[in-house]
Design a protein around this motif. Structure first.
Motif, PDB file in Angstrom:
ATOM      1  N   ARG A  61       0.818  -1.216   0.000  1.00 45.21           N
ATOM      2  CA  ARG A  61       0.000   0.000   0.000  1.00 45.21           C
ATOM      3  C   ARG A  61       0.851   1.264   0.000  1.00 45.21           C
ATOM      4  O   ARG A  61       0.466   2.277  -0.606  1.00 45.21           O
ATOM      5  N   ASP A  69      -4.209  -4.431  -6.468  1.00 43.37           N
ATOM      6  CA  ASP A  69      -4.978  -4.969  -5.352  1.00 43.37           C
ATOM      7  C   ASP A  69      -3.984  -5.368  -4.260  1.00 43.37           C
ATOM      8  O   ASP A  69      -3.293  -6.385  -4.373  1.00 43.37           O
ATOM      9  N   GLU A  71      -4.256  -6.551  -1.232  1.00 45.89           N
ATOM     10  CA  GLU A  71      -4.457  -7.833  -0.560  1.00 45.89           C
ATOM     11  C   GLU A  71      -3.995  -8.992  -1.443  1.00 45.89           C
ATOM     12  O   GLU A  71      -3.334  -9.923  -0.964  1.00 45.89           O
ATOM     13  N   ALA A  72      -4.323  -8.924  -2.724  1.00 47.28           N
ATOM     14  CA  ALA A  72      -3.920  -9.989  -3.636  1.00 47.28           C
ATOM     15  C   ALA A  72      -2.404 -10.016  -3.804  1.00 47.28           C
ATOM     16  O   ALA A  72      -1.788 -11.096  -3.834  1.00 47.28           O
TER      17      ALA A  72
END
Length: 223
Positions: A61, A69, A71-72
């Motif tokens: 992030r 993405d 999380e991915a």
């Protein structure tokens, strides 16, 4: 390491970071993150110093990559790290140091997911800790204090009554925010860390001492 400048007080518990503190997984972590950085066109030399001590999702992030993405990507990175444990080794002296600690008075507190942390600890030849607080257990990772506050709570003590063993700025900041004392482990540092906290290279000349009331102290040995 000569006789180190150790904290001169007793603690309710010791809390250990994992990577760079009880074991070194820098080589394999940097192999995985280098591949990720290259896939996303990042400056590898500038990026790699930012990965240490933080959860993968927060590292992703922090790059603010469009269309990614987090999380991915973090899950993919963790899967690659699970497959790459070559070169992981304990920090000198830590196995004997931890073996001398009472089971209910210490924990490992890591930014790695639980499955990866377990794999790395085993790969280093270390016993699994009696309490492991991982990235899976908190909503906010280091430098937020949540992980150390949770570990202290699960041990039934106050974080301000704990000594945290850390190596990375994010972890040190988390320990400070939790109100804990800090000892910096410098075994994996290529350059001195700008910190007011005492530091030692490894655990070879350290030993825990259990006071009559069960509280823990650090002592320097002649080893």
């Amino acid at each position: 390491m000569n006789r180190p400048d150790l904290p001169d007080r007793a603690y309710a518990a010791f809390l250990f970071d994992m990577d760079g503190t009880i074991l070194s997984s820098i080589a394999c972590a940097e192999r995985v993150w280098t591949r990720w950085a290259l896939r996303h066109g990042l400056d590898v030399a500038a990026f790699l110093p930012t990965i240490h001590g933080m959860r993968a999702i927060e590292t992703v992030r922090s790059q603010n990559l469009a269309g990614v993405d987090a999380e991915a990507e973090a899950a993919r990175i963790t899967a690659e790290e699970m497959d790459d444990v070559e070169g992981i080794a304990e920090i000198a002296g830590v196995a004997a140091f931890m073996a001398a600690l009472p089971a209910g008075r210490w924990a490992v507190v890591t930014s790695a997911p639980r499955e990866l942390a377990t794999r790395r600890i085993v790969a280093a030849g270390l016993p699994l800790p009696p309490l492991l607080v991982s990235a899976d257990d908190v909503a906010q990772g280091k430098p937020a204090p949540d992980c150390f506050l949770l570990a202290a709570s699960r041990l039934g003590v106050r974080a301000s009554d704990c000594l945290v063993f850390e190596d990375a700025p994010a972890g040190i900041a988390a320990a400070e925010a939790a109100g804990a004392s800090v000892l910096v482990i410098t075994a994996t540092h290529a350059h001195p860390l700008d910190t007011p906290h005492p530091g030692v290279g490894d655990y070879v000349k350290l030993a825990p001492r259990v006071d009559a009331d069960g509280r823990l102290r650090l002592v320097a040995t002649g080893a």
